[in-house]
Write an enzyme that holds these catalytic residues in place. Structure first.
Site: not given
Ligand code: THU
Length: 159
Positions: A63, A74, A111
């Site tokens: 992040e 992913e 996502c």
């Molecule tokens: N996130 C992922 O890394 N993969 C997913 O499949 C869903 C969301 C992360 C993005 C962000 O850092 C956190 O999860 C919350 O959305």
């Protein structure tokens, strides 16, 4: 008017029912959650990819204070894998997640942006990428190909 319907089947298994290489991969994804950098969402995601030569590549969400600059687990794993091993096919991708500071894993599905990225490589390698996704209460979802998750997709065939 013509009516069209999409459907696909997938499996939900107990962890113990998984094949050994899937078990190993989800364990790697679970370990990768613990190395995530998720100070804003407190939601740690790990991904582990099995390449055709047996190499396992992992990634996790990264992040950023400028929120859109962060990247999902992913995509971190897929981009790392394809940047290091551009000619190796990706056979299986496992994904797990957990809230920071907790030990129990929670269900996660990729996502839309990650589905699009994974699909690009699935099409390019002309071979399905299997998904092993952390499910609820320690169960695991098995999905046979990424394309099932993105019907009516945009791809290089549209260009
Ligand atoms: N996130 C992922 O890394 N993969 C997913 O499949 C869903 C969301 C992360 C993005 C962000 O850092 C956190 O999860 C919350 O959305």
């Amino acid at each position: 008017m013509t009516q069209h319907t999409f459907s696909f089947s997938f499996q939900i298994l107990d962890f113990e029912e998984l094949m050994p290489h899937d078990k190993n991969l989800i364990e790697e994804a679970r370990k990768a959650t613990k190395r995530a950098y998720a100070p804003y969402s407190q939601y740690q995601v790990g991904a582990a990819l099995l390449l055709e030569n047996g190499t396992i590549v992992t990634g996790n969400n990264q992040e950023n204070a400028a929120y859109p600059s962060g990247l999902c687990a992913e995509r971190t794993a897929f981009f790392w894998a394809k940047s290091q091993f551009p000619d190796l096919k990706i056979l299986t991708a496992a994904v797990s997640a957990k809230p920071s500071g907790e030990e129990n894993f929670v269900g996660v599905t990729p996502c839309g942006g990650c589905r699009q990225v994974m699909l690009e490589y699935e099409i390019a390698q002309n071979q399905a990428i299997r998904l092993v996704l952390e499910g609820e209460n320690g169960k695991v979802k098995l999905i046979e190909k990424v394309s099932y998750l993105l019907p009516l997709c945009f791809s290089n065939k549209n260009l």
